[in-house]
Design an enzyme around this catalytic site. Sequence first.
Site, PDB file in Angstrom:
ATOM      1  N   HIS A   1      42.156 -21.416  91.404  1.00 28.57           N
ATOM      2  CA  HIS A   1      41.943 -20.709  90.141  1.00 28.57           C
ATOM      3  C   HIS A   1      41.001 -21.540  89.283  1.00 28.57           C
ATOM      4  O   HIS A   1      40.900 -22.771  89.457  1.00 28.57           O
ATOM      5  CB  HIS A   1      43.288 -20.501  89.428  1.00 28.57           C
ATOM      6  CG  HIS A   1      43.194 -19.783  88.120  1.00 28.57           C
ATOM      7  ND1 HIS A   1      42.481 -18.612  87.967  1.00 28.57           N
ATOM      8  CD2 HIS A   1      43.719 -20.055  86.897  1.00 28.57           C
ATOM      9  CE1 HIS A   1      42.575 -18.195  86.721  1.00 28.57           C
ATOM     10  NE2 HIS A   1      43.311 -19.070  86.042  1.00 28.57           N
TER      11      HIS A   1
ATOM     12  N   SER B   1      43.291 -13.891  84.800  1.00 27.38           N
ATOM     13  CA  SER B   1      44.146 -14.180  85.946  1.00 27.38           C
ATOM     14  C   SER B   1      45.119 -13.026  86.138  1.00 27.38           C
ATOM     15  O   SER B   1      45.269 -12.160  85.267  1.00 27.38           O
ATOM     16  CB  SER B   1      44.920 -15.491  85.737  1.00 27.38           C
ATOM     17  OG  SER B   1      45.861 -15.711  86.769  1.00 27.38           O
TER      18      SER B   1
ATOM     19  N   CYS C   1      38.508 -14.545  88.441  1.00 24.52           N
ATOM     20  CA  CYS C   1      38.495 -15.711  87.548  1.00 24.52           C
ATOM     21  C   CYS C   1      37.129 -16.377  87.465  1.00 24.52           C
ATOM     22  O   CYS C   1      36.684 -16.767  86.384  1.00 24.52           O
ATOM     23  CB  CYS C   1      39.565 -16.708  87.986  1.00 24.52           C
ATOM     24  SG  CYS C   1      39.396 -17.305  89.690  1.00 24.52           S
TER      25      CYS C   1
END
Length: 320
Positions: A174, A191, A139
């Site tokens: 994330h 992702s 990510c």
Amino acid sequence: MPSTRMTSFTKAIKSASISSDGSKKFHVPFPINKGGVPLDEPTWDRLWEYATELYPDHRAQINHIRISPCLEEVPIPHAPLLQFQTSTTECLNSIQSYIHSLTYNHTGTQIFDIKKTRPLAGLMDTAKDIVRESLPIKCLEAVVLSLYLTSPLTTVNRFPIGFKSEQKGRLHYHIVLGLSYAGMYGAMGISRRKELMDKPLVFRNLSLLIENFNVSYAKNGHLLKKVRIGMNVSHDIHSMEKVAWRCISVSFKPNNYSDRRTKIYNFSKSLRSYNTLPEIKKRVPISSSSPSYENPTARKRSRSGFNKRSKRKIGVEVAA
């Protein structure tokens, strides 16, 4: 063979990867490749060992692939050419499709070393390496790549959005790249989960975009704990400014929807008013000795007028 520099982070990874009985276990956070590309032998050994831990029943197949001299060629995705796109929305869709084509990195090791403290120009050099190598990414690498590919789109504001979630007592992190264009908000990234990748430019404000991510986390069994939003990033890929990764931190609790909505809305106003493009200022003389490019005749007239006024003031008769 390049040497792998052992940092405190990689030492913590190594110690956390060994259980009490001496067997190696792979946990997050994941190790990061410090030796660059092409990968060195210790990194390759770690990748193969991780694959064996994930698929213990396919050890023979993994070893066969590892020692095989000839493997099938893998198609290499090519970065989009934005000058042939007709609209900004099509450009963004092409960039996101390219990021999808690189696929998510499931090898357990981040291939490209991303240091958030580096200036933007250094991060853009890493983005060029990602395009050249065309390897699977995680990510954070996707965010840096998105900043590089969207840099020609000067009408699009880009800002990082980081997430902290919890699942079964374990914390997960994330990050995506937030987008703002024509009064609408969206996101770009990659992702493991489809709902946590990109978001189309259909959200009327930033709060709606963040709440949509909150719903997506809940669908995947995660409890969103905190969201961190950064400032707009410059479109100048040679800028020596550092990216403001975290400007506000918003906690997510069951009973603070109104508070976090107000906080995000107020911050979004500062994003809209923040100009990431450098201002071009006219150069003006800073002293009387600086060269002037005005009309010399006008300068002469002004001086003669000044002399006449000054003489009248002291009582000297001036010839007509």
